[in-house]
Write an enzyme that holds these catalytic residues in place. Structure first.
Site, short mmCIF file in Angstrom:
data_model
loop_
_atom_site.label_atom_id
_atom_site.label_comp_id
_atom_site.label_asym_id
_atom_site.label_seq_id
_atom_site.Cartn_x
_atom_site.Cartn_y
_atom_site.Cartn_z
CD GLU A 156 -3.10 -0.92 0.55
OE1 GLU A 156 -3.24 0.16 -0.05
OE2 GLU A 156 -3.92 -1.84 0.51
CG HIS A 217 -6.63 -3.68 -6.10
ND1 HIS A 217 -7.50 -3.05 -5.25
CD2 HIS A 217 -7.01 -4.98 -6.09
CE1 HIS A 217 -8.36 -3.92 -4.75
NE2 HIS A 217 -8.08 -5.09 -5.24
CG ASP A 227 -6.20 0.46 -5.51
OD1 ASP A 227 -7.27 0.03 -5.97
OD2 ASP A 227 -5.53 -0.17 -4.67
#
Length: 353
Positions: A156, A217, A227
């Site tokens: 992330e 993703h 994203d």
């Protein structure tokens, strides 16, 4: 290096991306959303990183045990995400406590999170499956349909995408109130991501250095997710290397980027681009740098320095220049230093012929 005690991470607060959890059942997270100081800093990424070729400082910020599960499949992919709390607090989208609470509230997780200044946090150990991908598929890996968590490491990045990419998570009015500097990704994030990926490539030969094995993703779940989005610059990720790119140089005392470029017959800009670093950043003794070059240059031997001088007490650039029959400017240029800077006792200087 010390890391911030707060863990910012994971998928956009509304993104149902599997995020992170470490295999530590004793992580101390207060239910009121405050993140305690039960964090440990590590010089390696992951418990299984003992064989990696380079160290990447990270901060241990494990999520509760139930936010992950035991891994049974071989790791073959890395999936990139973004996350923020911009939908709720557009003026403070990367507050650590707020973003961490998203993981707790939604039961999500990822293995790593990278902050705006390049700080790396580990949320789940690589030996466990993090909940970051959800339903989706990759055409070239049909057996992975809806099971990408089992085969991947999730990373992330704290970031916000374009207006269109974020409208499923917030109103246009909310997006327009976000500070432009908080939109997209930072240079520090790209540098840290490349360092982290290098360690993953080292540990998992099945994760090939290409776009088929490092994915976004939005590629896996294009109908649901946006994203890392169009603002993520994939060209800044170092993928498959040619033979010449595999040359490595270990920085020694007194060396500068200029000196190293001269040593290998290349340029500072070329080395900077190959390593994803800022030319104005300091390089440190022991740092490994990829040295690009022309095809076939991988077997060439670096040029040997003509001579060097170790600075002694009371010496100046003028004195050293006179000693070797050269000029202050020539020595400064050869070492990439400011001629007005102080010299340090023990500093090694390259003396041009």
């Amino acid at each position: 290096m010390q890391k911030k005690a707060f863990f910012l991470f994971a998928l956009g607060w509304v993104l149902l991306l599997g995020c992170t959890v470490n295999n530590n059942p004793h992580t101390n997270n207060d239910l009121d959303g405050t993140i305690t100081n039960d964090i440990q800093q590590s010089s390696h990424v992951g418990d299984n990183a003992s064989n990696q070729k380079r160290d990447v400082p990270i901060t241990d910020a494990t999520l509760p045990y139930q936010n992950s599960k035991t891994r049974t499949e071989k790791v073959t992919h890395v999936m990139i995400h973004f996350i923020s709390n911009a939908g709720v607090k557009p003026n403070d989208p990367y507050n650590a406590k707020d973003v961490y609470r998203i993981f707790l509230d939604y039961g999500l997780s990822a293995h790593y999170m990278i902050g705006r200044d390049g700080e790396i946090y580990q949320l789940v150990d690589e030996s466990r499956v993090a909940f970051h991908s959800g339903k989706g598929n990759l055409p070239e890996f049909p057996t992975y349909q809806n099971k990408m968590n089992e085969y991947s490491i999730g990373i992330e990045l704290l970031a916000v995408g374009t207006r269109d990419e974020m409208l499923s998570m917030m109103s246009g009015k909310t997006y327009d109130s976000i500070n432009p500097s908080d939109i997209g990704y930072t240079d520090a994030q790209y540098r840290s991501l490349n360092l982290l990926l290098e360690t993953i490539f080292d540990r998992y030969p099945s994760v090939l250095r290409n776009r088929k094995h490092v994915v976004g993703h939005d590629e896996y779940a294009p109908e649901r997710k946006t994203d890392p989005g169009s603002l993520f610059d994939w060209s800044r990720i170092r993928f498959k290397q040619t033979n010449d790119e595999k040359r490595m140089h270990v920085v020694e005392q007194g060396e500068s980027l200029w000196f190293i470029a001269q040593k290998y017959g290349t340029t500072v800009d070329t080395i900077v681009a190959a390593n994803g670093i800022d030319p104005n950043d300091y390089i440190w003794v022991g740092q490994e740098l990829i040295i690009p070059g022309k095809e076939g240059a991988g077997t060439e031997q670096p040029k040997e320095r003509s001579q060097s001088h170790v600075v002694e007490q009371g010496e100046s650039l003028w004195f050293i220049a006179q000693k070797y029959g050269t000029t202050i400017d020539a020595i400064a240029a050869a070492n990439g230093i400011d001629p007005n800077d102080y010299l340090l006792v023990g500093q090694e200087l390259v003396i041009p012929e």
